[in-house]
Design a protein around this motif. Structure first.
Motif, PDB file in Angstrom:
ATOM      1  N   GLY A  47       1.197  -0.685   0.245  1.00  0.00           N
ATOM      2  CA  GLY A  47       0.185   0.073  -0.123  1.00  0.00           C
ATOM      3  C   GLY A  47       0.707   1.102   0.099  1.00  0.00           C
ATOM      4  O   GLY A  47      -0.155   2.259   0.143  1.00  0.00           O
ATOM      5  N   GLY A  48       2.069   1.257   0.576  1.00  0.00           N
ATOM      6  CA  GLY A  48       2.761   2.466  -0.006  1.00  0.00           C
ATOM      7  C   GLY A  48       4.099   2.446   1.055  1.00  0.00           C
ATOM      8  O   GLY A  48       4.652   4.085   1.049  1.00  0.00           O
ATOM      9  N   ALA A  49       3.363   1.867   2.471  1.00  0.00           N
ATOM     10  CA  ALA A  49       4.494   2.244   3.429  1.00  0.00           C
ATOM     11  C   ALA A  49       5.271   1.334   3.984  1.00  0.00           C
ATOM     12  O   ALA A  49       5.937   0.636   4.636  1.00  0.00           O
ATOM     13  CB  ALA A  49       3.149   1.670   4.298  1.00  0.00           C
ATOM     14  N   TRP A  50       6.148   1.505   3.155  1.00  0.00           N
ATOM     15  CA  TRP A  50       8.115   0.468   2.624  1.00  0.00           C
ATOM     16  C   TRP A  50       8.586   1.134   4.243  1.00  0.00           C
ATOM     17  O   TRP A  50       8.902  -0.005   4.815  1.00  0.00           O
ATOM     18  CB  TRP A  50       8.333   0.451   1.527  1.00  0.00           C
ATOM     19  N   TRP A  51       8.370   2.777   3.950  1.00  0.00           N
ATOM     20  CA  TRP A  51       9.166   3.000   5.165  1.00  0.00           C
ATOM     21  C   TRP A  51       9.287   2.645   6.212  1.00  0.00           C
ATOM     22  O   TRP A  51       9.790   2.618   7.758  1.00  0.00           O
ATOM     23  CB  TRP A  51       8.726   4.993   5.588  1.00  0.00           C
ATOM     24  N   THR A  52       7.604   1.569   6.598  1.00  0.00           N
ATOM     25  CA  THR A  52       7.506   0.764   8.022  1.00  0.00           C
ATOM     26  C   THR A  52       8.468   0.067   8.164  1.00  0.00           C
ATOM     27  O   THR A  52       8.269  -0.977   9.643  1.00  0.00           O
ATOM     28  CB  THR A  52       5.967   0.720   8.370  1.00  0.00           C
ATOM     29  N   ILE A  53       9.729  -0.673   8.027  1.00  0.00           N
ATOM     30  CA  ILE A  53       9.445  -1.829   7.565  1.00  0.00           C
ATOM     31  C   ILE A  53      10.795  -1.777   8.908  1.00  0.00           C
ATOM     32  O   ILE A  53      11.336  -2.604   9.260  1.00  0.00           O
ATOM     33  CB  ILE A  53      11.684  -1.213   6.458  1.00  0.00           C
ATOM     34  N   PHE A  54      11.163  -0.674   9.894  1.00  0.00           N
ATOM     35  CA  PHE A  54      11.671  -0.824  10.781  1.00  0.00           C
ATOM     36  C   PHE A  54      10.836  -1.637  11.914  1.00  0.00           C
ATOM     37  O   PHE A  54      11.686  -1.817  12.574  1.00  0.00           O
ATOM     38  CB  PHE A  54      12.672   0.567  11.471  1.00  0.00           C
ATOM     39  N   GLY A  55       9.958  -1.603  11.748  1.00  0.00           N
ATOM     40  CA  GLY A  55       9.318  -2.573  12.955  1.00  0.00           C
ATOM     41  C   GLY A  55       9.763  -4.457  12.642  1.00  0.00           C
ATOM     42  O   GLY A  55       9.980  -4.184  13.660  1.00  0.00           O
ATOM     43  N   PRO A  56       9.237  -4.518  11.042  1.00  0.00           N
ATOM     44  CA  PRO A  56       9.630  -6.007  11.298  1.00  0.00           C
ATOM     45  C   PRO A  56      11.446  -6.100  11.953  1.00  0.00           C
ATOM     46  O   PRO A  56      12.403  -6.974  11.965  1.00  0.00           O
ATOM     47  CB  PRO A  56       9.267  -6.461   9.737  1.00  0.00           C
ATOM     48  N   LEU A  57      11.994  -5.146  11.257  1.00  0.00           N
ATOM     49  CA  LEU A  57      13.531  -4.894  10.969  1.00  0.00           C
ATOM     50  C   LEU A  57      13.848  -5.306  12.899  1.00  0.00           C
ATOM     51  O   LEU A  57      14.269  -6.202  13.869  1.00  0.00           O
ATOM     52  CB  LEU A  57      14.726  -3.706  11.143  1.00  0.00           C
ATOM     53  N   LEU A  58      12.956  -4.286  14.209  1.00  0.00           N
ATOM     54  CA  LEU A  58      13.362  -4.042  15.188  1.00  0.00           C
ATOM     55  C   LEU A  58      12.708  -5.639  16.127  1.00  0.00           C
ATOM     56  O   LEU A  58      13.573  -5.912  16.469  1.00  0.00           O
ATOM     57  CB  LEU A  58      12.582  -3.228  16.108  1.00  0.00           C
ATOM     58  N   ILE A  59      11.465  -6.293  15.464  1.00  0.00           N
ATOM     59  CA  ILE A  59      11.665  -7.795  15.814  1.00  0.00           C
ATOM     60  C   ILE A  59      12.401  -8.808  15.787  1.00  0.00           C
ATOM     61  O   ILE A  59      13.077  -9.779  16.399  1.00  0.00           O
ATOM     62  CB  ILE A  59       9.818  -7.664  15.368  1.00  0.00           C
ATOM     63  N   SER A  60      12.519  -8.483  14.172  1.00  0.00           N
ATOM     64  CA  SER A  60      14.082  -9.579  14.225  1.00  0.00           C
ATOM     65  C   SER A  60      14.779  -9.869  15.233  1.00  0.00           C
ATOM     66  O   SER A  60      15.909 -10.271  14.937  1.00  0.00           O
ATOM     67  CB  SER A  60      13.886  -9.846  12.490  1.00  0.00           C
TER      68      SER A  60
END
Length: 255
Positions: A203-216
């Motif tokens: 949906g265009g919200a690629w910038w939220t990648i820090f969410g899965p990076l943080l949980i990883s």
């Protein structure tokens, strides 16, 4: 936009404050683990409700987050019911006495509220995506999530049966999906949150990648694999052999 973002933080903080009050009554801060997923899904629900033009992508991502959070909360509640405080929190408690019950408000619960808010950001991204129609990447994300959900639920069920054995405190769980990964439950969670991020990115919200990076990062280096294996070999003699034969995270054929 900023008000919407901060409302999500208020939601996670409010839920963790309730968890802290419960921990005072129970004398057990392990209740924070039950509220972890609920806080993330709660932030997502708040964003979806407040975003007037949220479309099907936001509803899909929130549904997946709620299913993950509900299953995880019920599993942890059932697993810990009637048991003493988790060993991790006993160590933190001993290190921060006296008055740990009150110190835990910021040492445990406020920190978890902040982390839950950051991890939940892909849900904000999907709520902001508007009425854009769902596409093939949304399907890919949903399939990733489903694979992770199935793996984590299977791993938790198999481990629960193993822990009913008389020798469970000394033996090593190396059957079922645990034959292919030492931490299949954590890898399942990893897949689920990367799946939700793929939906957000669609949906265009690629910038939220820090969410899965943080949980990883936390799954691999902080509260997941690293913490679990810190001293487990000293308590389970066969674990060193298990380490040599079995992948730490990604399920692979045993060596």
């Amino acid at each position: 936009m900023l008000q919407l973002v901060l409302t999500g933080l208020a939601t996670t903080a409010g839920l963790m404050f309730v968890a802290w009050l419960l921990s005072l009554a129970l004398r057990n801060v392990g209740i924070v683990d039950v509220f972890w997923g609920l806080a993330i899904a709660g932030a997502g629900g708040t964003w979806l409700l407040l975003q007037a033009d949220a479309g099907p992508r936001g509803a899909l991502a929130l549904l997946l987050a709620v299913l993950w959070a509900a299953r995880l909360a019920l599993h942890i509640l059932w697993r810990n019911w009637g048991k003493p405080e988790d060993r991790r929190y006993r160590v933190i408690r001993a290190r921060n006495e006296p008055n740990f019950s009150f110190k835990s408000l910021y040492l445990v619960f406020a920190l978890q509220a902040l982390l839950a808010w950051l991890v939940a950001m892909p849900l904000l991204g999907t709520a902001l995506s508007g009425a854009r129609p769902l596409g093939p990447f949304d399907l890919i994300g949903a399939l990733l999530w489903f694979a992770g959900f199935l793996l984590q639920a299977t791993a938790d069920a198999q481990l629960a049966r193993f822990q009913q054995r008389p020798d469970a405190d000394r033996a090593v769980m190396n059957r079922g999906v645990w034959r292919y990964s030492r931490h299949p439950n954590y890898f399942g969670e990893f897949l689920m949150w990367w799946g939700i991020w793929v939906i957000a990115a669609a949906g265009g919200a690629w910038w939220t990648i820090f969410g899965p990076l943080l949980i990883s990062f936390f799954l691999l280096k902080v509260s997941g694999v690293a913490l679990t294996e810190k001293d487990i070999a000293s308590r389970r003699p066969e674990y060193q052999d298990y380490i040599r034969r079995t992948s730490a995270f990604v399920p692979l054929p045993p060596r």
